[in-house]
Motif scaffolding. Structure first.
Motif, mmCIF file in Angstrom:
data_model
loop_
_atom_site.group_PDB
_atom_site.id
_atom_site.type_symbol
_atom_site.label_atom_id
_atom_site.label_comp_id
_atom_site.label_asym_id
_atom_site.label_seq_id
_atom_site.Cartn_x
_atom_site.Cartn_y
_atom_site.Cartn_z
ATOM 1 N N ALA A 175 0.841 -1.182 0.000
ATOM 2 C CA ALA A 175 0.000 0.000 0.000
ATOM 3 C C ALA A 175 0.885 1.244 0.000
ATOM 4 C CB ALA A 175 -0.909 -0.006 1.217
ATOM 5 N N GLY A 176 0.365 2.329 -0.572
ATOM 6 C CA GLY A 176 1.117 3.576 -0.605
ATOM 7 C C GLY A 176 2.207 3.534 -1.638
ATOM 8 N N GLY A 177 2.861 4.668 -1.832
ATOM 9 C CA GLY A 177 3.915 4.728 -2.821
ATOM 10 C C GLY A 177 3.361 4.635 -4.236
ATOM 11 N N VAL A 178 4.293 4.524 -5.173
ATOM 12 C CA VAL A 178 3.953 4.487 -6.593
ATOM 13 C C VAL A 178 4.520 3.212 -7.195
ATOM 14 C CG1 VAL A 178 4.201 5.680 -8.817
ATOM 15 C CG2 VAL A 178 4.002 7.004 -6.693
ATOM 16 N N THR A 179 3.745 2.581 -8.051
ATOM 17 C CA THR A 179 4.188 1.386 -8.776
ATOM 18 C C THR A 179 4.624 1.800 -10.168
ATOM 19 O OG1 THR A 179 2.665 -0.045 -7.572
ATOM 20 C CG2 THR A 179 3.522 -0.873 -9.657
ATOM 21 N N LEU A 180 5.834 1.412 -10.549
ATOM 22 C CA LEU A 180 6.304 1.605 -11.917
ATOM 23 C C LEU A 180 6.018 0.333 -12.693
ATOM 24 C CD1 LEU A 180 7.871 3.093 -14.173
ATOM 25 C CD2 LEU A 180 9.983 2.162 -13.173
ATOM 26 N N VAL A 181 5.208 0.445 -13.724
ATOM 27 C CA VAL A 181 4.832 -0.701 -14.545
ATOM 28 C C VAL A 181 5.592 -0.619 -15.862
ATOM 29 C CG1 VAL A 181 2.956 -1.979 -15.643
ATOM 30 C CG2 VAL A 181 2.537 -0.744 -13.498
ATOM 31 N N LEU A 182 6.408 -1.618 -16.144
ATOM 32 C CA LEU A 182 7.185 -1.665 -17.380
ATOM 33 C C LEU A 182 6.534 -2.646 -18.342
ATOM 34 C CD1 LEU A 182 10.813 -1.694 -15.931
ATOM 35 C CD2 LEU A 182 9.448 0.272 -16.677
ATOM 36 N N GLY A 183 6.091 -2.124 -19.467
ATOM 37 C CA GLY A 183 5.376 -2.926 -20.454
ATOM 38 C C GLY A 183 3.924 -2.488 -20.516
ATOM 39 N N MET A 184 3.473 -2.131 -21.721
ATOM 40 C CA MET A 184 2.118 -1.599 -21.879
ATOM 41 C C MET A 184 1.347 -2.393 -22.926
ATOM 42 S SD MET A 184 3.073 2.464 -21.605
ATOM 43 C CE MET A 184 1.400 3.013 -21.932
ATOM 44 N N GLY A 185 1.515 -3.715 -22.872
ATOM 45 C CA GLY A 185 0.703 -4.613 -23.681
ATOM 46 C C GLY A 185 -0.421 -5.175 -22.832
ATOM 47 N N GLY A 186 -0.805 -6.426 -23.100
ATOM 48 C CA GLY A 186 -1.906 -7.040 -22.366
ATOM 49 C C GLY A 186 -1.648 -7.152 -20.882
ATOM 50 N N THR A 187 -0.421 -7.527 -20.503
ATOM 51 C CA THR A 187 -0.099 -7.627 -19.081
ATOM 52 C C THR A 187 -0.149 -6.262 -18.417
ATOM 53 O OG1 THR A 187 1.285 -9.579 -19.432
ATOM 54 C CG2 THR A 187 1.654 -8.329 -17.417
ATOM 55 N N GLY A 188 0.398 -5.242 -19.074
ATOM 56 C CA GLY A 188 0.361 -3.900 -18.522
ATOM 57 C C GLY A 188 -1.058 -3.402 -18.316
ATOM 58 N N VAL A 189 -1.938 -3.730 -19.255
ATOM 59 C CA VAL A 189 -3.344 -3.336 -19.114
ATOM 60 C C VAL A 189 -3.965 -4.028 -17.904
ATOM 61 C CG1 VAL A 189 -5.632 -3.459 -20.169
ATOM 62 C CG2 VAL A 189 -3.643 -2.824 -21.563
ATOM 63 N N SER A 190 -3.681 -5.313 -17.728
ATOM 64 C CA SER A 190 -4.246 -6.035 -16.584
ATOM 65 C C SER A 190 -3.707 -5.463 -15.272
ATOM 66 C CB SER A 190 -3.947 -7.531 -16.688
ATOM 67 O OG SER A 190 -2.580 -7.820 -16.464
ATOM 68 N N CYS A 191 -2.440 -5.054 -15.267
ATOM 69 C CA CYS A 191 -1.872 -4.415 -14.078
ATOM 70 C C CYS A 191 -2.584 -3.095 -13.782
ATOM 71 C CB CYS A 191 -0.382 -4.180 -14.266
ATOM 72 S SG CYS A 191 0.632 -5.674 -14.237
ATOM 73 N N ALA A 192 -2.859 -2.319 -14.832
ATOM 74 C CA ALA A 192 -3.547 -1.036 -14.646
ATOM 75 C C ALA A 192 -4.919 -1.246 -14.013
ATOM 76 C CB ALA A 192 -3.670 -0.319 -15.987
ATOM 77 N N ARG A 193 -5.659 -2.213 -14.507
ATOM 78 C CA ARG A 193 -6.997 -2.469 -13.958
ATOM 79 C C ARG A 193 -6.916 -2.957 -12.519
ATOM 80 N NH1 ARG A 193 -8.746 -5.413 -19.605
ATOM 81 N NH2 ARG A 193 -9.325 -3.510 -20.737
ATOM 82 N N PHE A 194 -5.940 -3.805 -12.245
ATOM 83 C CA PHE A 194 -5.743 -4.326 -10.897
ATOM 84 C C PHE A 194 -5.394 -3.195 -9.937
ATOM 85 C CE2 PHE A 194 -2.933 -5.973 -7.592
ATOM 86 C CZ PHE A 194 -3.599 -7.103 -7.132
ATOM 87 N N LEU A 195 -4.454 -2.340 -10.324
ATOM 88 C CA LEU A 195 -4.031 -1.244 -9.461
ATOM 89 C C LEU A 195 -5.147 -0.215 -9.281
ATOM 90 C CD1 LEU A 195 -0.439 -0.772 -10.916
ATOM 91 C CD2 LEU A 195 -1.029 -1.797 -8.706
ATOM 92 N N ALA A 196 -5.876 0.057 -10.350
ATOM 93 C CA ALA A 196 -6.963 1.033 -10.267
ATOM 94 C C ALA A 196 -8.038 0.571 -9.286
ATOM 95 C CB ALA A 196 -7.571 1.256 -11.651
ATOM 96 N N ALA A 197 -8.337 -0.729 -9.304
ATOM 97 C CA ALA A 197 -9.356 -1.272 -8.405
ATOM 98 C C ALA A 197 -8.951 -1.149 -6.946
ATOM 99 C CB ALA A 197 -9.636 -2.728 -8.753
ATOM 100 N N ARG A 198 -7.655 -0.980 -6.697
ATOM 101 C CA ARG A 198 -7.145 -0.879 -5.334
ATOM 102 C C ARG A 198 -6.699 0.530 -4.973
ATOM 103 N NH1 ARG A 198 -7.348 -5.411 -7.501
ATOM 104 N NH2 ARG A 198 -7.556 -7.355 -6.324
ATOM 105 N N GLY A 199 -7.038 1.486 -5.824
ATOM 106 C CA GLY A 199 -6.731 2.879 -5.534
ATOM 107 C C GLY A 199 -5.251 3.209 -5.526
#
Length: 311
Positions: free
Chosen positions: A18-42
């Motif tokens: 929790a807290g801090g910032v996540t750096l996501v490397l890669g903006m394909g299908g996995t990156g999209v799934s990470c974005a949705r996962f992180l967004a759901a958790r604020g």
């Protein structure tokens, strides 16, 4: 470069920080799934990709409108506030920002790591140079046919993070060498390396490194399913791990194999015939082997083997 340098087999599975910032490397299908996962958790995130036009950019922006997307690709050093990095399977592990992260004790994780921290149901993990998508689909179909609520994906179809479901009774993951190399060992109920032939050597460097990445699937599994037709693969299983074999010859002990009888060839466990080979919905010796592997993987699912047979 091996992920083993960054992830150790005895390293505990990471909690979602929790807290801090996540750096996501890669903006394909996995990156999209990470974005949705992180967004759901604020969560807050920064995204970067080596490609000028990442295929998932629009979907990431839709999921996390406030996220920063770095226009110049991955940074050389950690941006301020970043307390973890998520790497997609295709990300080059030699990127300077990953070395900087390790130097500063910042975790370098994968979507599979986050999935494992969330998953409450048993995981079946499947890899191999050939046949892994077929076996993953077979295992999912067998479990579903027996009445399980099986969530199937990973390298095949749905990204792992989008499988997370409190109602799932089983997870079935196809895992590539890249995913295994970038993740802590998965605590699978059952796991298999179907076969190994030279592949992705441009990324792994040599066959030994590729094999080592594949072998990580066995590191924390409860049951290692082993292809008896490729006996060299048994050496990949850590000492003390329970094993179960499959192969195209007569079963050994309680393994899965093929019994040849007067009425034809049968899939069998031990001396018990289960299904005529002719009744399989797919043809070819390779698919007989795939079906046997799927049955072996499902043997720890809690279902009677006959409930798993196609019919």
């Amino acid at each position: 470069m091996s992920m083993a340098a960054a992830r150790k087999d005895d390293e505990p599975l990471p909690a979602n920080r929790a807290g801090g910032v996540t750096l996501v490397l890669g903006m394909g299908g996995t990156g999209v799934s990470c974005a949705r996962f992180l967004a759901a958790r604020g969560a807050r995130a920064i995204f970067a990709d080596t490609r000028a036009m990442p295929p998932g950019a629009a979907a990431i922006r839709a999921a996390m409108p406030a996220a920063e997307i770095l226009p110049s690709g991955p940074p050389a050093v950690l941006p301020p506030g970043v307390n973890r990095i998520l790497v997609s399977p295709g990300v080059d592990l030699r990127l300077p920002v990953l070395a900087d992260a390790r130097q500063h004790g910042v975790p370098v994780l994968s979507d599979i790591d986050l999935f494992v921290a969330e998953a409450a149901a048993p995981i079946t993990a499947i890899t191999g140079s050939n046949g892994k998508s077929t076996v993953t689909s077979m295992v999912g179909a067998m479990l579903t046919g027996a009445g399980a609520r099986a969530a199937v994906g990973g390298n095949l179809g749905t990204p792992a993070l989008e499988l997370v479901d409190p109602g799932a009774s089983h997870y079935v993951l196809e895992l590539s060498s890249f995913q295994l190399e970038r993740s802590a060992p998965v605590p699978a109920a059952a796991a298999v390396v179907l076969n190994i032939t030279p592949d992705h050597l441009d990324m792994h460097g040599n066959l030994a490194a590729y094999t080592s990445a594949k072998a990580r699937i066995y590191a924390r599994c409860a049951l290692a399913v082993v292809n008896r037709d490729l006996p060299e693969l048994a050496a990949l299983v850590p000492a003390g791990t329970s094993t179960l074999g499959f192969g195209l010859k007569s079963p050994i002990g309680n393994d899965f194999g093929v019994l040849v009888r007067d009425d034809g060839a049968w899939l069998a466990r031990g001396r018990e015939p289960l299904l005529p080979v002719a009744d399989l919905p797919v043809s070819g010796r390779h698919n007989v082997s795939n079906a046997l592997a799927a049955l072996a993987l499902c043997s720890v699912s809690g279902f009677d083997v006959r409930e798993l047979l196609p019919g």
